[in-house]
Write an enzyme that holds these catalytic residues in place. Structure first.
Site, PDB file in Angstrom:
ATOM      1  N   THR A   1       0.827  -1.215   0.000  1.00  0.00           N
ATOM      2  CA  THR A   1       0.000   0.000   0.000  1.00  0.00           C
ATOM      3  C   THR A   1       0.858   1.261   0.000  1.00  0.00           C
ATOM      4  OG1 THR A   1      -0.205  -0.225   2.410  1.00  0.00           O
ATOM      5  CG2 THR A   1      -2.028  -1.058   1.070  1.00  0.00           C
ATOM      6  N   ASN A   2       1.959   1.244   0.722  1.00  0.00           N
ATOM      7  CA  ASN A   2       2.850   2.409   0.698  1.00  0.00           C
ATOM      8  C   ASN A   2       3.568   2.525  -0.645  1.00  0.00           C
ATOM      9  OD1 ASN A   2       2.702   3.931   3.188  1.00  0.00           O
ATOM     10  ND2 ASN A   2       3.444   2.096   4.214  1.00  0.00           N
TER      11      ASN A   2
ATOM     12  N   LEU B   1      10.233  -6.169   5.770  1.00  0.00           N
ATOM     13  CA  LEU B   1      10.340  -6.815   7.076  1.00  0.00           C
ATOM     14  C   LEU B   1      11.686  -7.489   7.334  1.00  0.00           C
ATOM     15  CD1 LEU B   1       6.756  -8.314   7.443  1.00  0.00           C
ATOM     16  CD2 LEU B   1       7.644  -6.125   8.251  1.00  0.00           C
TER      17      LEU B   1
ATOM     18  N   HIS C   1       7.334   4.125   9.596  1.00  0.00           N
ATOM     19  CA  HIS C   1       6.918   3.286  10.726  1.00  0.00           C
ATOM     20  C   HIS C   1       5.572   3.788  11.229  1.00  0.00           C
ATOM     21  CE1 HIS C   1       7.359   0.572  14.098  1.00  0.00           C
ATOM     22  NE2 HIS C   1       6.946   1.544  14.878  1.00  0.00           N
TER      23      HIS C   1
ATOM     24  N   ASP D   1      14.343   1.069  13.687  1.00  0.00           N
ATOM     25  CA  ASP D   1      13.565   2.277  13.983  1.00  0.00           C
ATOM     26  C   ASP D   1      14.357   3.305  14.795  1.00  0.00           C
ATOM     27  OD1 ASP D   1      11.335   1.162  12.688  1.00  0.00           O
ATOM     28  OD2 ASP D   1      10.704   0.137  14.506  1.00  0.00           O
TER      29      ASP D   1
END
Length: 202
Positions: A13-14, A91, A110, A151
């Site tokens: 989707t991104n 991932l 994120h 992150d």
């Protein structure tokens, strides 16, 4: 024109938000030339092919070591002249060699307001489940540079999204995508491509 690779693992989707932004002229200094998936069955690959983008699959389990995997990824990026890397629901963890080859040229989205609900184990619906369990009233999304800490890289942009009564992880995930991720990521991609082009000329 900055050559961009988008790394994906799932539905994409991104990636779709990035492809749409490019088509609409919102990434004027960049061009998505490669989409790399960690899974051969990722729907993101179909999205890429609909836009006539070159695709590749690199699975961690196909390599004996993390070092071999990193070398394969780095070779693929270099062979395609990639200058900017976007992690869009990717991932697998990129190793130090890949990160070092693209200092402040790898960005990730994120689905929380870092430093909340981030790091190892916080991905996909897990992030939204954790936010709802904790009872926070506001969540959102963060675009950050990628470093060796999951992150943990410098924050580029954030956007807050309200949590509403009755939210499920799935409902919240969709709202965060629509109100934050799909806005932040194309903008950050465009800004980075513009910066890279200016650096080339300086």
């Amino acid at each position: 024109m900055t050559k961009i690779a988008v790394l994906v693992s799932g539905g994409g989707t991104n990636l779709q938000a990035l492809l749409n932004a490019e088509k609409d002229g919102k990434i004027p200094y960049g061009q998505i030339v490669l989409v790399v998936s960690s899974r051969p069955d990722a729907y993101a690959l179909e999205r890429a092919e609909k836009f006539s983008k070159k695709t590749a699959v690199i699975r961690r389990k196909d390599y004996a070591s993390a070092e071999d995997y990193d070398q394969a990824m780095l070779s693929l990026l270099k062979d395609n002249g990639i200058e900017e890397v976007i992690l869009a629901g990717f991932l697998s963890i990129l190793g130090q060699r890949v990160i070092a080859a693209y200092p402040k040229r790898i960005i990730n989205i994120h689905p929380s307001l870092i430093p909340s609900f981030c790091g190892k184990g916080y991905y996909g619906l897990h992030v939204h489940e954790a936010a709802l369990k904790r009872g926070v009233k506001v969540t959102g999304a963060t675009v950050h540079y990628v470093n060796e800490i999951p992150d943990g890289g410098q924050i580029i942009a954030q956007k807050a999204v309200e949590i509403l009564p009755g939210d499920t992880p799935e409902v919240l995930q969709k709202r965060v995508m629509e109100q934050a991720e799909w806005i932040l990521l194309p903008k950050a991609a465009a800004d980075l491509a513009e910066r890279i082009e200016k650096e080339k000329k300086s």
